[in-house]
Design a protein around this motif. Sequence first.
Motif, PDB file in Angstrom:
ATOM      1  N   ALA A  84     -27.299  -8.389  15.598  1.00 30.30           N
ATOM      2  CA  ALA A  84     -27.497  -8.757  17.006  1.00 30.30           C
ATOM      3  C   ALA A  84     -26.662  -7.838  17.897  1.00 30.30           C
ATOM      4  O   ALA A  84     -25.598  -7.355  17.491  1.00 30.30           O
ATOM      5  CB  ALA A  84     -27.083 -10.207  17.232  1.00 30.30           C
ATOM      6  N   PRO A  85     -27.127  -7.565  19.110  1.00 26.12           N
ATOM      7  CA  PRO A  85     -26.359  -6.709  20.027  1.00 26.12           C
ATOM      8  C   PRO A  85     -25.050  -7.357  20.419  1.00 26.12           C
ATOM      9  O   PRO A  85     -24.865  -8.581  20.304  1.00 26.12           O
ATOM     10  CB  PRO A  85     -27.299  -6.564  21.233  1.00 26.12           C
ATOM     11  CG  PRO A  85     -28.227  -7.739  21.153  1.00 26.12           C
ATOM     12  CD  PRO A  85     -28.410  -8.015  19.702  1.00 26.12           C
ATOM     13  N   ALA A  86     -24.106  -6.559  20.895  1.00 31.27           N
ATOM     14  CA  ALA A  86     -22.758  -7.032  21.208  1.00 31.27           C
ATOM     15  C   ALA A  86     -22.758  -8.160  22.247  1.00 31.27           C
ATOM     16  O   ALA A  86     -21.912  -9.048  22.212  1.00 31.27           O
ATOM     17  CB  ALA A  86     -21.893  -5.876  21.685  1.00 31.27           C
ATOM     18  N   GLY A  87     -23.692  -8.133  23.195  1.00 29.25           N
ATOM     19  CA  GLY A  87     -23.707  -9.148  24.245  1.00 29.25           C
ATOM     20  C   GLY A  87     -24.455 -10.406  23.880  1.00 29.25           C
ATOM     21  O   GLY A  87     -24.576 -11.317  24.715  1.00 29.25           O
ATOM     22  N   ASP A  88     -24.959 -10.502  22.661  1.00 32.92           N
ATOM     23  CA  ASP A  88     -25.732 -11.666  22.242  1.00 32.92           C
ATOM     24  C   ASP A  88     -24.850 -12.916  22.232  1.00 32.92           C
ATOM     25  O   ASP A  88     -23.742 -12.911  21.669  1.00 32.92           O
ATOM     26  CB  ASP A  88     -26.311 -11.417  20.839  1.00 32.92           C
ATOM     27  CG  ASP A  88     -27.236 -12.522  20.401  1.00 32.92           C
ATOM     28  OD1 ASP A  88     -28.446 -12.406  20.630  1.00 32.92           O
ATOM     29  OD2 ASP A  88     -26.729 -13.506  19.816  1.00 32.92           O
TER      30      ASP A  88
END
Length: 356
Positions: A84-88
């Motif tokens: 998952a992306p860092a901002g998820d």
Amino acid sequence: MKPPAKLRSAPLPSPVGLSQSDMDRLTELFVRGTPANTLRAWESDLGYITAWRQHRFGAGPHWPEREDVALAFVLDHSRDLAEAPAGDAARAAAEALIAAGLRRGLACPAPSTLDRRIASWRAFHRMRNFTSPFEAPILRETRAKARRAADRAPAPKSAHPVTREVLHQLMDAAGPGLRGLRDRAVLALGWASGGRRRSEIVALDVDDLDLTAFDAEGLVWLRLPGTKTTTRGDTPRLVLQGTPARTLVAWIDAAGLTSGPIFRRITRHDTLGRNRLSAVGVAEILRRLLRDAGLPAGWASPHGLRSGFLTQAARDGAPLQAAMKLSLHRSPQQAQKYYADVEITENPAAGLFDAG
């Protein structure tokens, strides 16, 4: 037994019309009527759920819980968050749980872990007479899809079963003195009484034993205070005979036990302590004896006593129902898997390639 701290302090509202004193009595009743292992799982799961919801939604659990929150819980725990992306939001919550020591990593947890936490969450709703959001059709279908998507066999609780030959190796590796006597008695009782769980072994008191038939018949009868599948007072009597019975009595006589816990801690000076041996202590005994017997670290866990008993029963041709009377498995399907692994190796069709 007092309710676990998290259960006592959890902000759970009372059912309509129930006073706080009645609510306290209801909580006590749930605690007294629930196995200790389940209570520990409830406390652990409530702590995890509370922390997850706090990091994911900014507040602790709401009763009854919202369906969208329950759905997010299933989705968050049904994918590998390392991708998952860092901002998820799900990843951020998971990283906070990892930092707090409540989660091991970002990988997708085992379906059984998710199922257990959901079962605890549902139990908290039932205790307050609320309908769980996990009963909603979309939640039930999502959980089913998540289990299929994981599509992995559950990891065995012990890398290897402790069969009779291995058990003898471990008992031979136990040293002299009280510690050696205790360790051999722990293994002998845990294995020969049907493959007991370590929590069941350490819960036994002297009063749970009947030694009246030992001198004449070499039998030791025991009644477990309770198990994962039976409640206090409903657990059938189990029996030890032969070497396991003699090993247990030798420990009791040497330790001079007349009441209280059967298995206790041994000091570094090889003297008997007063405190009950813990479940962790059983794991430490097994780990030490595996090392002293020359087996690799992690070769087996305490559950290996349970799986080893059933595996040996299958190898020796003992009927499944006879083994289950001692192991106290509630489900034949659960116990049958140990028999299936043994039976397939003895199937003539498995050796067709080299036949003839």
